[in-house]
Design an enzyme around this catalytic site. Structure first.
Site, short mmCIF file in Angstrom:
data_model
loop_
_atom_site.label_atom_id
_atom_site.label_comp_id
_atom_site.label_asym_id
_atom_site.label_seq_id
_atom_site.Cartn_x
_atom_site.Cartn_y
_atom_site.Cartn_z
N ARG A 121 0.88 -1.18 0.00
CA ARG A 121 0.00 0.00 0.00
C ARG A 121 0.92 1.22 0.00
O ARG A 121 1.67 1.43 0.96
CB ARG A 121 -0.93 -0.02 1.22
CG ARG A 121 -1.70 1.26 1.38
CD ARG A 121 -2.80 1.18 2.43
NE ARG A 121 -3.94 0.43 1.95
CZ ARG A 121 -5.19 0.53 2.46
NH1 ARG A 121 -5.44 1.36 3.45
NH2 ARG A 121 -6.18 -0.19 1.98
N HIS A 148 -7.53 0.88 -6.43
CA HIS A 148 -7.76 0.00 -5.27
C HIS A 148 -8.45 -1.26 -5.80
O HIS A 148 -9.62 -1.52 -5.52
CB HIS A 148 -8.63 0.73 -4.24
CG HIS A 148 -8.62 0.11 -2.88
ND1 HIS A 148 -7.84 -0.99 -2.56
CD2 HIS A 148 -9.29 0.43 -1.73
CE1 HIS A 148 -8.04 -1.31 -1.30
NE2 HIS A 148 -8.91 -0.47 -0.77
N GLN A 151 -10.36 -3.85 -3.59
CA GLN A 151 -11.66 -3.37 -3.15
C GLN A 151 -12.72 -3.70 -4.21
O GLN A 151 -13.81 -4.20 -3.89
CB GLN A 151 -11.60 -1.85 -2.91
CG GLN A 151 -12.90 -1.27 -2.40
CD GLN A 151 -13.30 -1.82 -1.04
OE1 GLN A 151 -12.51 -1.80 -0.11
NE2 GLN A 151 -14.53 -2.32 -0.92
N ASP A 243 -17.76 6.81 -1.37
CA ASP A 243 -16.49 6.67 -0.64
C ASP A 243 -16.21 8.02 0.02
O ASP A 243 -16.91 9.01 -0.25
CB ASP A 243 -15.37 6.30 -1.64
CG ASP A 243 -14.01 6.11 -0.98
OD1 ASP A 243 -13.96 5.90 0.25
OD2 ASP A 243 -12.98 6.17 -1.70
N CYS A 283 -16.83 1.47 0.65
CA CYS A 283 -15.66 0.60 0.86
C CYS A 283 -15.17 0.62 2.31
O CYS A 283 -14.45 -0.27 2.72
CB CYS A 283 -14.54 1.02 -0.08
SG CYS A 283 -14.07 2.74 0.14
N ARG A 311 -14.00 -8.87 1.23
CA ARG A 311 -12.57 -8.61 0.97
C ARG A 311 -11.79 -9.91 1.25
O ARG A 311 -10.89 -10.28 0.52
CB ARG A 311 -12.05 -7.50 1.90
CG ARG A 311 -12.64 -6.11 1.66
CD ARG A 311 -12.20 -5.52 0.35
NE ARG A 311 -10.77 -5.47 0.19
CZ ARG A 311 -9.98 -4.46 0.59
NH1 ARG A 311 -10.51 -3.40 1.14
NH2 ARG A 311 -8.67 -4.48 0.40
N1 CP Z 1 -11.51 -0.43 2.30
C1 CP Z 1 -10.26 -0.44 2.72
O1 CP Z 1 -9.32 -0.60 1.96
O2 CP Z 1 -10.11 -0.27 4.06
P1 CP Z 1 -8.70 -0.08 4.81
O3 CP Z 1 -8.16 1.26 4.36
O4 CP Z 1 -9.05 -0.09 6.27
O5 CP Z 1 -7.80 -1.19 4.42
N1 NVA Z 2 -10.39 6.60 -1.26
C1 NVA Z 2 -9.99 6.16 0.05
C2 NVA Z 2 -10.19 4.68 0.15
C3 NVA Z 2 -9.83 4.09 1.48
C4 NVA Z 2 -10.04 2.60 1.50
C5 NVA Z 2 -8.55 6.55 0.33
O1 NVA Z 2 -7.72 6.41 -0.58
O2 NVA Z 2 -8.25 7.00 1.44
#
Ligand code: CP
Ligand code: NVA
Length: 329
Positions: A121, A148, A151, A243, A283, A311
């Site tokens: 990440r 993502h 997701q 989101d 999400c 997930r």
């Molecule tokens: N939806 C999602 O990716 O959650 P986290 O940021 O908690 O991993």
């Molecule tokens: N769009 C959000 C998604 C988190 C799972 C972010 O990038 O923070």
């Protein structure tokens, strides 16, 4: 270094396969639609009977390198790997910031000697790409600012579970043109779902993604439409998705964004105008009463926590497919 094949091919001519075209899973761009359906079927079986897959990753280790916070992605990957009989090694971002203490390339090469895969990440998508390019083992994008994809696997799987199909399902996405939306666009286009997007002006999804999906939508029949009106987007919707308005890394824009996105809140006003059998998605993490109201998150038509659960199942299927191949060492 392993050779990657990321060039897009004509999408209609391939059969489902238990191995993907690319060694990595960095975005949904590289994934063939038939392979998505294959993954969903496997995830379905894994969800029904987890014990039957308990040794799929026996003897395998994966590194988890997250440079940003996470609950769902990190825990679902670590639990999923354990349920498949594998071992996950969490690399503390404070101790080992990517590209700071040593180059991304060197970390990728070293970890490839110890591990069978890695989940990353990072803010910059180019960092995950650089890591994957240097790694000999499969690399999974656990979120970048551009995509993502894990997701979207859970999102589409959840919709498929509720409506028994994805083809010609109408998804409405209300909110920011961000990483989650970019991946949802690729995913919807590939499975033949329609996606009506409503964003404030100036917050539209990536032009590169929109350009990229033209051939895919032509082949799948999916319609991706953009507007600045949430009520237009929800017309005939089966699933309504939102989101956060402020993604990780955008904290300095918070005040402006809260003003710009206010008319895009998913509230009872939206729920009451939406088709009666539509479901509500997010999400997570959610900011209750910001982009989505408390009542909608906790409403009987919310499938948000099914999405979070899925997930786990979809990523277990992904891991089994990606790591099921012979290792090149
Ligand atoms: N939806 C999602 O990716 O959650 P986290 O940021 O908690 O991993
Ligand atoms: N769009 C959000 C998604 C988190 C799972 C972010 O990038 O923070």
């Amino acid at each position: 270094m392993s050779k990657k094949k990321t060039k897009s091919k004509k999408v209609s001519s391939r059969k489902p396969s238990d191995s993907f075209e690319s060694k990595d899973f960095l975005s949904l761009k590289e994934l063939h639609p038939a392979n998505l359906e294959f993954l969903f079927k496997l995830a379905e079986r894994m969800k029904k009977d987890p014990a039957a897959f308990a040794s799929k990753l026996k003897g395998k280790s994966l590194a988890i390198l997250f440079q940003m916070p996470s609950i769902r992605t990190r825990v679902s990957f670590q639990v999923g790997i354990a349920e498949l009989g594998g071992n996950s090694v969490y690399v503390d971002p404070q101790e080992s910031p990517l590209g700071d203490r040593e180059s991304v390339k060197d970390i990728a090469r070293v970890l490839s000697r110890y591990c069978d895969g890695a989940v990353l990440r990072t803010y910059h998508h180019s960092q995950i790409e650089a890591f994957a390019q240097a790694a000999d083992v499969p690399v999974i994008n656990g979120l970048s600012q551009a995509h993502h994809p894990c997701q979207t696997l859970a999102d589409l799987f959840t919709i498929r579970e509720k409506f028994k199909t994805l083809s010609r399902i109408n998804i409405a996405y209300i909110g920011d043109g961000n990483n989650v939306l970019n991946s949802l666009i690729y995913g919807s286009a590939k499975v033949g779902a329609n996606l009506a997007v409503a964003t404030p002006r100036g917050y539209e999804p990536s032009e590169e993604v929109l350009k990229d999906i033209k051939l895919i939508t032509k082949e799948s029949g999916s319609k991706i439409t953009l507007s600045n009106n949430p009520f237009t987007a929800i017309k005939n919707a089966h699933a309504i998705y939102t989101d956060v308005w402020v993604s990780m890394g955008q904290e300095k824009q918070r005040e402006q964004r809260l003003k710009d996105f206010q008319p895009f809140q998913v509230s009872m006003a939206i729920l009451n105008k939406a088709p009666k059998d539509s479901v509500f998605m997010h999400c997570l993490p959610a900011h209750r009463n910001e982009e989505i109201t408390e009542e909608v998150i906790d409403h009987p038509r919310s499938v948000i926590f099914d999405q979070a659960e899925n997930r786990l199942h979809t990523q277990k299927a992904l891991l089994t497919i990606l790591l099921g191949r012979k290792k090149k060492r």
